[in-house]
Structure formats: C-alpha cells, structure tokens
Scaffold this motif. Sequence first.
Motif, mmCIF file in Angstrom:
data_model
loop_
_atom_site.group_PDB
_atom_site.id
_atom_site.type_symbol
_atom_site.label_atom_id
_atom_site.label_comp_id
_atom_site.label_asym_id
_atom_site.label_seq_id
_atom_site.Cartn_x
_atom_site.Cartn_y
_atom_site.Cartn_z
ATOM 1 N N MET A 222 -1.820 0.170 5.166
ATOM 2 C CA MET A 222 -1.019 -0.881 4.539
ATOM 3 C C MET A 222 -0.639 -1.959 5.550
ATOM 4 S SD MET A 222 2.479 -0.369 2.360
ATOM 5 C CE MET A 222 3.381 -1.752 1.656
ATOM 6 N N ALA A 223 -0.210 -1.546 6.739
ATOM 7 C CA ALA A 223 0.167 -2.507 7.779
ATOM 8 C C ALA A 223 -1.042 -3.318 8.220
ATOM 9 C CB ALA A 223 0.788 -1.779 8.966
ATOM 10 N N LEU A 224 -2.196 -2.659 8.358
ATOM 11 C CA LEU A 224 -3.415 -3.365 8.756
ATOM 12 C C LEU A 224 -3.819 -4.375 7.690
ATOM 13 C CD1 LEU A 224 -5.813 -3.600 10.749
ATOM 14 C CD2 LEU A 224 -6.985 -1.909 9.350
ATOM 15 N N GLY B 151 -10.413 -11.961 13.888
ATOM 16 C CA GLY B 151 -10.052 -12.412 12.549
ATOM 17 C C GLY B 151 -9.492 -11.293 11.694
ATOM 18 N N GLY B 152 -8.491 -11.644 10.890
ATOM 19 C CA GLY B 152 -7.933 -10.651 9.973
ATOM 20 C C GLY B 152 -8.925 -10.187 8.930
ATOM 21 N N HIS B 153 -9.966 -11.002 8.682
ATOM 22 C CA HIS B 153 -10.970 -10.625 7.690
ATOM 23 C C HIS B 153 -11.789 -9.417 8.123
ATOM 24 C CE1 HIS B 153 -13.071 -13.267 10.529
ATOM 25 N NE2 HIS B 153 -14.159 -12.594 10.214
ATOM 26 N N MET B 154 -11.711 -9.018 9.383
ATOM 27 C CA MET B 154 -12.472 -7.840 9.810
ATOM 28 C C MET B 154 -11.962 -6.569 9.131
ATOM 29 S SD MET B 154 -14.882 -9.030 11.553
ATOM 30 C CE MET B 154 -15.627 -7.483 12.097
ATOM 31 N N ALA B 155 -10.706 -6.580 8.661
ATOM 32 C CA ALA B 155 -10.221 -5.445 7.863
ATOM 33 C C ALA B 155 -10.966 -5.382 6.532
ATOM 34 C CB ALA B 155 -8.723 -5.568 7.632
ATOM 35 N N ALA B 156 -11.265 -6.556 5.957
ATOM 36 C CA ALA B 156 -12.078 -6.581 4.738
ATOM 37 C C ALA B 156 -13.496 -6.110 5.030
ATOM 38 C CB ALA B 156 -12.097 -7.995 4.157
ATOM 39 N N ALA B 157 -14.002 -6.429 6.212
ATOM 40 C CA ALA B 157 -15.329 -5.950 6.610
ATOM 41 C C ALA B 157 -15.356 -4.428 6.641
ATOM 42 C CB ALA B 157 -15.697 -6.530 7.981
ATOM 43 N N MET B 158 -14.271 -3.840 7.147
ATOM 44 C CA MET B 158 -14.188 -2.380 7.167
ATOM 45 C C MET B 158 -14.266 -1.810 5.760
ATOM 46 S SD MET B 158 -11.112 0.069 8.566
ATOM 47 C CE MET B 158 -10.037 -0.352 7.206
ATOM 48 N N ALA B 159 -13.546 -2.422 4.814
ATOM 49 C CA ALA B 159 -13.571 -1.942 3.437
ATOM 50 C C ALA B 159 -14.967 -2.071 2.826
ATOM 51 C CB ALA B 159 -12.550 -2.712 2.599
ATOM 52 N N LEU B 160 -15.663 -3.160 3.136
ATOM 53 C CA LEU B 160 -17.008 -3.360 2.606
ATOM 54 C C LEU B 160 -17.998 -2.330 3.138
ATOM 55 C CD1 LEU B 160 -17.393 -7.256 2.776
ATOM 56 C CD2 LEU B 160 -17.198 -5.854 0.720
ATOM 57 N N THR C 91 -12.949 3.347 -5.776
ATOM 58 C CA THR C 91 -11.543 3.396 -6.181
ATOM 59 C C THR C 91 -10.736 4.354 -5.306
ATOM 60 O OG1 THR C 91 -11.998 5.137 -7.825
ATOM 61 C CG2 THR C 91 -12.114 2.836 -8.574
ATOM 62 N N ASP C 92 -11.277 4.706 -4.160
ATOM 63 C CA ASP C 92 -10.526 5.557 -3.233
ATOM 64 C C ASP C 92 -9.161 4.928 -2.944
ATOM 65 O OD1 ASP C 92 -10.346 7.695 -1.072
ATOM 66 O OD2 ASP C 92 -10.133 5.872 0.116
ATOM 67 N N GLY C 93 -8.107 5.753 -3.034
ATOM 68 C CA GLY C 93 -6.750 5.223 -2.918
ATOM 69 C C GLY C 93 -6.476 4.503 -1.623
ATOM 70 N N ALA C 94 -6.967 5.043 -0.511
ATOM 71 C CA ALA C 94 -6.716 4.419 0.790
ATOM 72 C C ALA C 94 -7.376 3.046 0.867
ATOM 73 C CB ALA C 94 -7.229 5.329 1.905
ATOM 74 N N GLN C 95 -8.610 2.957 0.350
ATOM 75 C CA GLN C 95 -9.320 1.679 0.390
ATOM 76 C C GLN C 95 -8.634 0.655 -0.501
ATOM 77 O OE1 GLN C 95 -13.678 1.530 0.830
ATOM 78 N NE2 GLN C 95 -13.728 0.533 -1.149
ATOM 79 N N LEU C 96 -8.180 1.088 -1.677
ATOM 80 C CA LEU C 96 -7.482 0.172 -2.580
ATOM 81 C C LEU C 96 -6.179 -0.322 -1.956
ATOM 82 C CD1 LEU C 96 -7.898 1.615 -6.191
ATOM 83 C CD2 LEU C 96 -8.901 -0.442 -5.230
ATOM 84 N N LEU C 97 -5.480 0.575 -1.259
ATOM 85 C CA LEU C 97 -4.235 0.168 -0.602
ATOM 86 C C LEU C 97 -4.510 -0.890 0.454
ATOM 87 C CD1 LEU C 97 -1.206 0.479 -0.063
ATOM 88 C CD2 LEU C 97 -1.758 2.365 1.503
ATOM 89 N N LEU C 98 -5.562 -0.698 1.246
ATOM 90 C CA LEU C 98 -5.920 -1.671 2.265
ATOM 91 C C LEU C 98 -6.195 -3.043 1.646
ATOM 92 C CD1 LEU C 98 -6.854 -2.352 5.230
ATOM 93 C CD2 LEU C 98 -9.146 -1.715 4.470
#
Length: 333
Positions: A41-43, A121-130, A182-189
């Motif tokens: 969540m913080a990330l 870049g903060g978008h690298m967190a989105a890269a992790m999710a992808l 729909t994994d909960g951790a990924q959705l939270l991120l």
Amino acid sequence: MSNFTDPAILFFVFGILAGSLKSNLEIPPPISRFLSLYLLMALGLKGGFALAQSGLTPGVLVDLGAALAMAFSVPLIGYVVLRRFLSGFDAAAVAATYGSVSAVTFITASQYLDNHGVAFGGHMAAAMALMESPAIVFAVVMANHVRRRMNSRAGPNLAERGEKPLLGSNPPLGKILHEALTDGAQLLLLGAMLIGLMTGEAGQSAMKPFSVDLFKGMLAFFLLDMGLLAARNMGQLKGQSPWLVVYAVLGPLVHAGLALLLAWTLGMSAGNGALLMVLSASASYIAVPAVIRHAIPEASPSLYFGMSLGLTFPFNILLGIPLYLLAAQQVLA
C-alpha cells in the motif's frame, strides 16, 4: 558493502541466523500478512504521488513496455533451459516462479535506491504489477500442453484396460487468469497507486506519516520474517540436482543482464534500469506458488518454493541489488 550497514538488511541477516539456529523466534502469520499489505500500500501510494507529478509520458510507456517484454521473455527462456534437466511440469512451475516478480525484493531495492539518492519513476511499481501474471499464464499453457501429450501417448493403452487418463483435466485458463489478475495484494498495490495519482501533492502531505515515516521500520520487521522463512526453506533443495542451485543464482544474473541490455537499448535512466533488472532477476515466492500449487499439482512445491525463497531471494537481497545498481550506473548513467 554499504548494503550490510542498512538496518533492514541486517534484520534480514539476523533472521537467517536465527532460523539456521532453529530458534523459536516467529512472526505470527497475521502480522506478517499485515506487514506485506502495508508495504504494498505504501509503495503504491508513493508511485501514485510520483506519477501525479510526472504524468504519463512517452518515457513511462517505454519503461512499462520494457517490463512486459521481460515478463514474457524470462519464463520462455527459463522453460527452455530447465526442460533439459526437469520434467515438463517442474520446468513450467520453476519458469513461472522466476518469470514473475518478488514484491519484497522490489520494495527493498526501491528503498536502497532512495538511501543512495538514485532517482527512479513511481511508474516502476506499475511495471511490477504488469510483470506478475504473464509467467503464470505461460506456465499453465505449457503444463496443459504436457498433459495433452502424455494423455495422447497413454490413452490407447488405458482405454483398452478401461482406465481413466493418467492425468487430470486441464484447469480452465480463464479461472487461472482471474486468480492471477484479481490477487488481493496486486489489487491493493494498483488501488493505492490510483489513489495517490488522484490525490497528488495534497494526498502526499496527508499520508507522509503513514507511507514514508513508518516505511523503513515496517520493512525491517518484514525482512526479519523473510530471513526466518528463507533459512527454514534452504533445506528443501537437499538431494536435488546441483544444476538447480546453479540456476537459482546464475539465472537471475542472466535475466538482469538481459534487462540491462534492453534498458540500454531503450535509453532508460539508471534508476529505472536498475529496478527493471531487479524485477527481471527476482522470483515470486507468494503469488505464483499459490496459483501454481493448484494449477500444476504435478509439480513439486519444494522445488520451486525452495529455489526462490531459499536461494534466490537471499542472494538478491544481500548481493544482487547493489550489483544491479552498480551495473546500471556504469552502463546507463
């Protein structure tokens, strides 16, 4: 190395030592789960706040495209290599584990870059999710292919004896995709990132005590738990092929090298390139094993879980992250 003067990393080392000594030190599972969710969540919030400042630029899209390219390439390469000394099911499961990503490794790396003043870049967190799901889909497709091939070979003989196929029916790909996406951790991120993007600077000021001030201590506590788990899973590889130990260390280095080459080709910054290397070199030990355990029951959990958590995770946390950043700074700066 400066990595070993970081309190969070030292707590990880302490956890490995305590686990190796068979201490009864233990972080209760509900607390461990809470720490994991807090870090994600913080990330996500940090990434959203950064995206609110930078916007969705062409450079951001290029970085996300690079992440997707690595997400499809790593499991394919891994399967081709692993199939030489593993069954099709085990090769698919291990390839999925190494083709996906470790959120904790990424979080630790982002904190390491912050500590060393390296911008990313903060978008690298989105890269992790992808990068989470493509490897799972690849593994399920390959496992279904192996099942069909084995059943086609054994089918005529089994039919003569009136027996059922050797292997169960293939899990529906749609169901596996739903579980992965729909994994909960990924959705939270992703949800936290969206909230950070929507609230911008005002949200950043309001959430600073939560997403910044507490982050380092929570990460140290969580890495203590990860050290304990890593120590207790190292023994799962006893009796396995020594090539698996080699792959658990050299595989991530090769994947990171490919990510560095791609980052150099696309002109990525040193910080973003280092995080792409970290993501490509990491291995999932939570999301992917949970899905693969049901999707590919023929594979050995002790194999892919022991490799990722017992060997690759400690290697990346202790040695890999500083190495990847150094290489990125040398090549991309």
